[in-house]
Design a protein around this motif. Structure first.
Motif, PDB file in Angstrom:
ATOM      1  N   UNK A 115      36.822  39.372  48.471  1.00 29.69           N
ATOM      2  CA  UNK A 115      36.352  39.599  46.843  1.00 29.69           C
ATOM      3  C   UNK A 115      37.010  39.352  45.761  1.00 29.69           C
ATOM      4  N   UNK A 116      38.391  39.530  45.911  1.00 25.78           N
ATOM      5  CA  UNK A 116      39.112  39.264  44.749  1.00 25.78           C
ATOM      6  C   UNK A 116      38.788  40.614  43.846  1.00 25.78           C
ATOM      7  N   UNK A 117      40.274  40.828  43.190  1.00 27.39           N
ATOM      8  CA  UNK A 117      40.046  41.979  42.310  1.00 27.39           C
ATOM      9  C   UNK A 117      39.112  41.647  40.938  1.00 27.39           C
ATOM     10  N   UNK A 118      39.123  40.423  40.542  1.00 21.71           N
ATOM     11  CA  UNK A 118      38.270  40.550  39.260  1.00 21.71           C
ATOM     12  C   UNK A 118      36.951  40.677  39.631  1.00 21.71           C
ATOM     13  N   UNK A 119      36.195  40.298  40.872  1.00 23.44           N
ATOM     14  CA  UNK A 119      34.964  40.699  40.906  1.00 23.44           C
ATOM     15  C   UNK A 119      34.920  42.197  41.213  1.00 23.44           C
ATOM     16  N   UNK A 120      35.744  42.579  41.781  1.00 25.95           N
ATOM     17  CA  UNK A 120      35.622  44.069  42.053  1.00 25.95           C
ATOM     18  C   UNK A 120      35.806  44.959  40.460  1.00 25.95           C
ATOM     19  N   UNK A 121      36.647  44.291  39.696  1.00 24.15           N
ATOM     20  CA  UNK A 121      36.439  44.946  38.367  1.00 24.15           C
ATOM     21  C   UNK A 121      35.320  44.808  37.514  1.00 24.15           C
ATOM     22  N   UNK A 122      34.572  43.291  37.638  1.00 23.79           N
ATOM     23  CA  UNK A 122      33.261  43.302  37.213  1.00 23.79           C
ATOM     24  C   UNK A 122      32.352  44.200  37.763  1.00 23.79           C
ATOM     25  N   UNK A 123      32.381  44.612  38.924  1.00 20.05           N
ATOM     26  CA  UNK A 123      31.578  45.560  39.453  1.00 20.05           C
ATOM     27  C   UNK A 123      31.790  46.915  38.901  1.00 20.05           C
ATOM     28  N   UNK A 124      33.006  47.421  38.370  1.00 15.38           N
ATOM     29  CA  UNK A 124      33.417  48.444  37.922  1.00 15.38           C
ATOM     30  C   UNK A 124      32.715  48.609  36.424  1.00 15.38           C
ATOM     31  N   UNK A 125      32.700  47.218  35.669  1.00 14.51           N
ATOM     32  CA  UNK A 125      32.286  47.372  34.692  1.00 14.51           C
ATOM     33  C   UNK A 125      30.653  47.471  34.404  1.00 14.51           C
ATOM     34  N   UNK A 126      30.201  46.716  35.487  1.00 16.76           N
ATOM     35  CA  UNK A 126      28.641  47.256  35.682  1.00 16.76           C
ATOM     36  C   UNK A 126      28.091  48.386  35.846  1.00 16.76           C
ATOM     37  N   UNK A 127      29.082  49.201  36.453  1.00 19.38           N
ATOM     38  CA  UNK A 127      28.777  50.694  36.471  1.00 19.38           C
ATOM     39  C   UNK A 127      28.734  51.397  35.458  1.00 19.38           C
ATOM     40  N   UNK A 128      29.825  50.964  34.347  1.00 18.45           N
ATOM     41  CA  UNK A 128      29.725  51.564  33.164  1.00 18.45           C
ATOM     42  C   UNK A 128      28.887  51.371  32.126  1.00 18.45           C
ATOM     43  N   UNK A 129      28.118  50.088  32.532  1.00 18.20           N
ATOM     44  CA  UNK A 129      27.267  49.448  31.591  1.00 18.20           C
ATOM     45  C   UNK A 129      25.807  50.402  32.084  1.00 18.20           C
TER      46      UNK A 129
END
Length: 460
Positions: A346-360
């Motif tokens: 997945x790559x760390x950038x995609x995992x980071x975006x998933x974390x941001x989506x949870x915060x949203x």
């Protein structure tokens, strides 16, 4: 079996988050010791009928009660490969060891740690926090503590927020220090440890003859997701010559999100970090991790001589990195493989975006609460956790209605928040960790709370 699990993951949204197993199903697990063989197909059928429909629900997008990650199909497949290899990662010279070393190197780079840093996969942050406590104890007491215990080093004390996870005082219990050795410091209005109160407590302890040795910062408190001022804690720890550990079980992987990383400023100055890939890293259970600024501390705390662990310069008994020298386990599973697969795929950038989506999603819920007169926010939203309650006409009462609402939501099976205590009263707690969750799940939570709350509230 594989097809069943792919189907299950594909259609998980369409089933209930959770449903209670009937007594007849539970009874099928109570059977005599299986002395004779059973056909594999029959065993699998039993799993499909008695286990699969009644799982804990954390992979469901409506699961938002506890901080439990949703895993992924990639991690599931990697677990199958690891099971086939059946590798023991206690040590020796084989490539599974190199996979774990690679993940350690990635984490060293990602968290801004020096080349001296090392790390280790563990069951979870509970064990990682325990090991960090042992490392801090050894740094203060010296290697003799391994043979002589704490008799020669009385009065050790450490510090953490009053909102620190329960596994940290338990670590002090298991380390022989006792839970009273962990001073719980008051939190500010944002849920962060009060740094000035901490400084004053350290001074009082020194004056009373105690020996401060460790401070624990929290990156994502379990109740509200608050992140301590890690930069300030690091500066204080350096001034006071304390081991600075961060319990980042919840939020430390946020370092891989461009948007969330600034919230973790100062974590790079810590001496050790505990976190879980199986939460925000979307790796299947279990995949805890400990990162340590100086791998020499780990070897000093755990390495030991044993005839059956004799090393060699070549052959299978060679290798210069044996995890059994770095932590308590000699028998260790291949947790690193599912993590390696997940990070690479997945790559760390995609995992980071998933974390941001949870915060949203947490912010969306916060906005929904603010927009409705019968809902009340009960704690600041720092990250991905929202604590709120049903408060008809702005009156929250004793909060017991929240307890009943949560139980009804669980039974309904659309969403599953959890219950916590805020200022001594029951509160509904929604923690967004699953990459599958969407705005629709947030809306279902709000609708369910309002509906069950209205049904529970007496009318004039």
């Amino acid at each position: 079996m594989l097809d069943d699990m792919f189907d299950h993951l594909e259609h998980v949204r369409h089933g209930p988050v959770w449903q209670q197993a009937p007594q007849a199903i539970r009874a099928t697990m109570r059977c005599p010791l299986p002395l004779d063989p059973t056909d594999l197909g029959d065993v699998h059928d039993h799993f499909r009928e008695a286990v699969l429909p009644f799982h804990g629900g954390n992979i469901h997008p409506g699961f938002m009660g506890w901080v439990q990650g949703g895993g992924s199909a990639v991690g599931m497949l990697a677990e199958m490969l690891a099971g086939g290899l059946n590798a023991n990662l206690g040590g020796r010279d084989h490539m599974p060891i190199e996979v774990e070393r690679q993940v350690v190197a990635w984490m060293r780079e990602g968290f801004g740690y020096p080349q001296s840093a090392d790390g280790l996969f563990l069951t979870g942050a509970s064990q990682a926090n325990f090991i960090a406590t042992l490392l801090a104890r050894l740094r203060r007491c010296g290697p003799a503590v391994r043979e002589q215990g704490l008799a020669g080093a009385p009065g050790l004390v450490a510090y953490a927020s009053c909102d620190v996870h329960g596994c940290v005082p338990r670590a002090f219990d298991m380390a022989g220090l006792g839970t009273d050795a962990l001073r719980r410091i008051a939190a500010n209005a944002l849920g962060q440890i009060d740094v000035e109160a901490l400084r004053c407590q350290i001074a009082r302890d020194r004056a009373a003859g105690f020996t401060p040795f460790m401070v624990v910062g929290t990156a994502g408190t379990v109740n509200t997701g608050a992140i301590d001022d890690l930069a300030a804690l690091g500066a204080l720890a350096r001034d006071e010559a304390l081991h600075f550990h961060v319990d980042g079980a919840l939020a430390a992987p946020g370092i891989f999100s461009d948007r969330l990383a600034p919230l973790l400023a100062g974590i790079e100055g810590s001496d050790s970090i505990a976190f879980d890939f199986h939460k925000w890293g979307s790796v299947p259970y279990d995949a805890g991790f400990l990162l340590v600024r100086d791998g020499g501390w780990q070897r000093a705390a755990f390495a030991s001589q044993a005839a059956y662990l004799t090393r060699a310069s070549s052959g299978l008994a060679a290798g210069d990195w044996w995890p059994c020298d770095m932590g308590p386990d000699l028998s260790r599973g291949f947790r690193a493989l599912k993590t390696w697969f997940t990070l690479k795929t997945y790559g760390l950038k995609a995992l980071g975006r998933a974390m941001e989506a949870n915060c949203d999603l947490a912010r969306r819920l916060e906005q929904g609460i603010a927009a409705h007169p019968d809902l009340a926010l009960l704690a600041p939203v720092a990250l991905n956790i929202v604590c709120f309650g049903y408060a008809p006409g702005g009156q929250s009462g004793d909060g017991e209605i929240n307890r009943r609402i949560v139980e009804k939501l669980h039974a309904q099976g659309l969403v599953a928040p959890s219950l916590t205590m805020i200022h001594g009263k029951p509160a509904i707690r929604a923690a967004f960790v699953n990459h599958r969750s969407t705005i629709a799940d947030v809306d279902r939570l709000i609708e369910g709370v309002l509906a069950f709350g209205a049904d529970d509230t007496p009318t004039g």
